[in-house]
Design a protein around this motif. Structure first.
Motif, PDB file in Angstrom:
ATOM      1  N   THR A  65      10.613 -89.187 -93.588  1.00  0.00           N
ATOM      2  CA  THR A  65       9.821 -88.489 -92.606  1.00  0.00           C
ATOM      3  C   THR A  65      10.548 -88.448 -91.379  1.00  0.00           C
ATOM      4  OG1 THR A  65       7.777 -88.703 -94.167  1.00  0.00           O
ATOM      5  CG2 THR A  65       7.519 -88.254 -92.036  1.00  0.00           C
ATOM      6  N   ILE A  66      10.708 -89.857 -91.028  1.00  0.00           N
ATOM      7  CA  ILE A  66      11.277 -90.117 -89.554  1.00  0.00           C
ATOM      8  C   ILE A  66      12.692 -89.463 -89.360  1.00  0.00           C
ATOM      9  CG2 ILE A  66      11.957 -91.925 -87.981  1.00  0.00           C
ATOM     10  CD1 ILE A  66       9.730 -93.665 -89.275  1.00  0.00           C
ATOM     11  N   ALA A  67      13.699 -89.473 -90.425  1.00  0.00           N
ATOM     12  CA  ALA A  67      14.837 -89.060 -90.337  1.00  0.00           C
ATOM     13  C   ALA A  67      14.859 -87.549 -90.277  1.00  0.00           C
ATOM     14  CB  ALA A  67      15.706 -89.671 -91.654  1.00  0.00           C
ATOM     15  N   LEU A  68      13.616 -86.842 -90.299  1.00  0.00           N
ATOM     16  CA  LEU A  68      13.605 -85.279 -90.136  1.00  0.00           C
ATOM     17  C   LEU A  68      13.718 -84.978 -88.770  1.00  0.00           C
ATOM     18  CD1 LEU A  68      11.075 -84.364 -92.900  1.00  0.00           C
ATOM     19  CD2 LEU A  68      13.557 -83.917 -93.093  1.00  0.00           C
ATOM     20  N   THR A  69      13.461 -85.959 -87.928  1.00  0.00           N
ATOM     21  CA  THR A  69      13.224 -85.792 -86.425  1.00  0.00           C
ATOM     22  C   THR A  69      14.380 -84.877 -85.762  1.00  0.00           C
ATOM     23  OG1 THR A  69      12.104 -87.988 -85.933  1.00  0.00           O
ATOM     24  CG2 THR A  69      13.092 -87.065 -84.229  1.00  0.00           C
ATOM     25  N   PRO A  70      15.666 -85.137 -85.758  1.00  0.00           N
ATOM     26  CA  PRO A  70      16.620 -84.253 -85.241  1.00  0.00           C
ATOM     27  C   PRO A  70      16.355 -82.772 -85.498  1.00  0.00           C
ATOM     28  CG  PRO A  70      17.727 -86.296 -85.736  1.00  0.00           C
ATOM     29  CD  PRO A  70      16.387 -86.278 -86.658  1.00  0.00           C
ATOM     30  N   ALA A  71      16.298 -82.338 -86.789  1.00  0.00           N
ATOM     31  CA  ALA A  71      16.189 -81.228 -87.192  1.00  0.00           C
ATOM     32  C   ALA A  71      14.841 -80.526 -86.733  1.00  0.00           C
ATOM     33  CB  ALA A  71      16.226 -81.062 -88.878  1.00  0.00           C
ATOM     34  N   LEU A  72      13.710 -81.210 -86.901  1.00  0.00           N
ATOM     35  CA  LEU A  72      12.486 -80.525 -86.568  1.00  0.00           C
ATOM     36  C   LEU A  72      12.363 -80.460 -85.130  1.00  0.00           C
ATOM     37  CD1 LEU A  72       9.984 -81.944 -89.035  1.00  0.00           C
ATOM     38  CD2 LEU A  72      11.324 -80.077 -89.147  1.00  0.00           C
ATOM     39  N   LEU A  73      12.817 -81.394 -84.421  1.00  0.00           N
ATOM     40  CA  LEU A  73      12.718 -81.211 -83.009  1.00  0.00           C
ATOM     41  C   LEU A  73      13.793 -80.158 -82.425  1.00  0.00           C
ATOM     42  CD1 LEU A  73      11.493 -82.281 -80.056  1.00  0.00           C
ATOM     43  CD2 LEU A  73      13.325 -84.013 -80.202  1.00  0.00           C
ATOM     44  N   ALA A  74      14.711 -80.138 -82.912  1.00  0.00           N
ATOM     45  CA  ALA A  74      15.560 -78.757 -82.665  1.00  0.00           C
ATOM     46  C   ALA A  74      14.941 -77.560 -82.739  1.00  0.00           C
ATOM     47  CB  ALA A  74      16.797 -78.980 -83.491  1.00  0.00           C
ATOM     48  N   GLU A  75      13.872 -77.232 -83.842  1.00  0.00           N
ATOM     49  CA  GLU A  75      13.290 -76.147 -83.934  1.00  0.00           C
ATOM     50  C   GLU A  75      12.240 -76.059 -82.814  1.00  0.00           C
ATOM     51  OE1 GLU A  75      11.233 -75.693 -87.549  1.00  0.00           O
ATOM     52  OE2 GLU A  75      12.728 -76.122 -88.932  1.00  0.00           O
ATOM     53  N   ILE A  76      11.977 -77.132 -82.103  1.00  0.00           N
ATOM     54  CA  ILE A  76      10.862 -77.106 -80.928  1.00  0.00           C
ATOM     55  C   ILE A  76      11.581 -76.980 -79.746  1.00  0.00           C
ATOM     56  CG2 ILE A  76       9.019 -78.344 -79.855  1.00  0.00           C
ATOM     57  CD1 ILE A  76       8.659 -79.822 -82.636  1.00  0.00           C
ATOM     58  N   TRP A  77      12.445 -77.467 -79.297  1.00  0.00           N
ATOM     59  CA  TRP A  77      12.976 -77.924 -78.043  1.00  0.00           C
ATOM     60  C   TRP A  77      14.430 -77.775 -77.799  1.00  0.00           C
ATOM     61  CZ3 TRP A  77      13.091 -82.917 -74.878  1.00  0.00           C
ATOM     62  CH2 TRP A  77      13.183 -82.554 -73.545  1.00  0.00           C
ATOM     63  N   ARG A  78      15.079 -77.095 -76.758  1.00  0.00           N
ATOM     64  CA  ARG A  78      16.386 -76.902 -76.758  1.00  0.00           C
ATOM     65  C   ARG A  78      16.626 -77.154 -75.257  1.00  0.00           C
ATOM     66  NH1 ARG A  78      20.439 -73.419 -75.467  1.00  0.00           N
ATOM     67  NH2 ARG A  78      18.842 -71.515 -75.897  1.00  0.00           N
ATOM     68  N   VAL A  79      17.362 -78.206 -74.652  1.00  0.00           N
ATOM     69  CA  VAL A  79      17.703 -78.376 -73.270  1.00  0.00           C
ATOM     70  C   VAL A  79      19.097 -77.826 -72.796  1.00  0.00           C
ATOM     71  CG1 VAL A  79      18.156 -80.020 -71.598  1.00  0.00           C
ATOM     72  CG2 VAL A  79      16.393 -80.503 -73.424  1.00  0.00           C
ATOM     73  N   GLU A  80      18.949 -76.849 -72.059  1.00  0.00           N
ATOM     74  CA  GLU A  80      20.476 -76.206 -71.746  1.00  0.00           C
ATOM     75  C   GLU A  80      21.104 -77.219 -70.669  1.00  0.00           C
ATOM     76  OE1 GLU A  80      19.519 -72.628 -69.992  1.00  0.00           O
ATOM     77  OE2 GLU A  80      19.574 -71.429 -71.837  1.00  0.00           O
ATOM     78  N   GLY A  81      22.685 -77.099 -70.857  1.00  0.00           N
ATOM     79  CA  GLY A  81      23.486 -77.766 -69.850  1.00  0.00           C
ATOM     80  C   GLY A  81      23.656 -79.428 -70.438  1.00  0.00           C
ATOM     81  N   VAL A  82      23.421 -79.431 -71.714  1.00  0.00           N
ATOM     82  CA  VAL A  82      23.629 -80.905 -72.262  1.00  0.00           C
ATOM     83  C   VAL A  82      24.824 -81.054 -72.851  1.00  0.00           C
ATOM     84  CG1 VAL A  82      22.600 -82.669 -73.844  1.00  0.00           C
ATOM     85  CG2 VAL A  82      21.236 -81.433 -72.356  1.00  0.00           C
ATOM     86  N   GLU A  83      25.637 -81.905 -72.462  1.00  0.00           N
ATOM     87  CA  GLU A  83      26.883 -82.373 -72.992  1.00  0.00           C
ATOM     88  C   GLU A  83      26.734 -83.187 -74.347  1.00  0.00           C
ATOM     89  OE1 GLU A  83      31.133 -83.866 -71.821  1.00  0.00           O
ATOM     90  OE2 GLU A  83      29.474 -84.875 -70.824  1.00  0.00           O
ATOM     91  N   MET A  84      25.938 -84.218 -73.947  1.00  0.00           N
ATOM     92  CA  MET A  84      25.977 -85.318 -74.941  1.00  0.00           C
ATOM     93  C   MET A  84      24.409 -85.785 -75.125  1.00  0.00           C
ATOM     94  SD  MET A  84      27.856 -89.027 -75.148  1.00  0.00           S
ATOM     95  CE  MET A  84      27.795 -89.207 -73.597  1.00  0.00           C
ATOM     96  N   THR A  85      24.224 -86.196 -76.491  1.00  0.00           N
ATOM     97  CA  THR A  85      22.663 -86.509 -76.567  1.00  0.00           C
ATOM     98  C   THR A  85      22.779 -87.930 -77.355  1.00  0.00           C
ATOM     99  OG1 THR A  85      21.644 -84.485 -76.652  1.00  0.00           O
ATOM    100  CG2 THR A  85      20.416 -85.994 -77.639  1.00  0.00           C
ATOM    101  N   VAL A  86      22.199 -88.977 -76.912  1.00  0.00           N
ATOM    102  CA  VAL A  86      22.382 -90.040 -77.628  1.00  0.00           C
ATOM    103  C   VAL A  86      20.932 -90.762 -78.049  1.00  0.00           C
ATOM    104  CG1 VAL A  86      22.949 -92.632 -77.489  1.00  0.00           C
ATOM    105  CG2 VAL A  86      24.195 -90.847 -76.233  1.00  0.00           C
ATOM    106  N   ASN A  87      20.654 -90.913 -79.546  1.00  0.00           N
ATOM    107  CA  ASN A  87      19.457 -91.358 -79.621  1.00  0.00           C
ATOM    108  C   ASN A  87      19.301 -92.976 -79.530  1.00  0.00           C
ATOM    109  OD1 ASN A  87      17.140 -92.356 -81.296  1.00  0.00           O
ATOM    110  ND2 ASN A  87      17.842 -91.743 -83.056  1.00  0.00           N
ATOM    111  N   ARG A  88      18.416 -93.256 -78.571  1.00  0.00           N
ATOM    112  CA  ARG A  88      18.149 -94.636 -78.112  1.00  0.00           C
ATOM    113  C   ARG A  88      17.448 -95.649 -79.032  1.00  0.00           C
ATOM    114  NH1 ARG A  88      17.144 -97.006 -72.611  1.00  0.00           N
ATOM    115  NH2 ARG A  88      18.311 -99.110 -72.864  1.00  0.00           N
ATOM    116  N   GLY A  89      16.447 -94.827 -79.502  1.00  0.00           N
ATOM    117  CA  GLY A  89      15.613 -95.558 -80.487  1.00  0.00           C
ATOM    118  C   GLY A  89      14.458 -94.742 -80.512  1.00  0.00           C
TER     119      GLY A  89
END
Length: 155
Positions: A65-89
């Protein structure tokens, strides 16, 4: 899908971002997750035995369930101008209800905190609520906060 600009993110604290679409959890998905994580507990992978267990069938791993986070969050929100995204925890993860195979899940998201960090990063804390829909009822399956570092394109 909500689109934001990177320089606006720090002003979004307290904002509800929205929700993803509903997605069915399949036994194949659970089995593949079990294979990838070496977690073959019968409650996840043995439909016959699980049918007589406490949930009346197999359930998804909580970490699936938790591992679905990146895919589901991408359906909700996108931030323009981002070169790199790091999952910190993750903060405050609670698995609240089982997710039976065949149920549907979706995610709701809110910006909890956002602040500039060194090296051009912005640290964003996103509050996540995973809902499960099963047998005509909706329940909170999991709540957590994801800590993400975003960095813009170099000028």
């Amino acid at each position: 899908m909500l689109v934001s600009k990177l320089d606006e993110v720090v002003t979004m604290v307290g904002r509800h971002l929205g929700s993803s679409a509903w997605h069915e959890i399949t036994q194949r998905q659970v089995d593949l997750f079990a294979e990838a994580t070496w977690d073959h507990q019968w409650i996840h992978t043995d439909p016959e035995r699980a049918a007589t267990g406490p949930y009346g069938g197999t359930i998804a791993h909580g970490f699936l369930t938790i591992a679905l986070t990146p895919a589901l969050l991408a359906e909700i929100w996108r931030v323009e101008g981002v070169e790199m995204t790091v999952n910190r925890g993750l903060n405050n993860v609670l698995l609240r209800a089982p997710v039976p195979v065949g149920a549907r899940v979706r995610m709701l998201a809110d910006v909890v905190d956002a602040r500039p960090r060194p090296k051009g990063f912005i640290e964003v804390v996103v509050g996540l609520t995973f809902e499960v829909e099963h047998d005509g009822k909706v329940a909170k399956a999991c709540t957590a906060q994801e800590v993400i570092l975003l960095r813009g394109h170099a000028d």
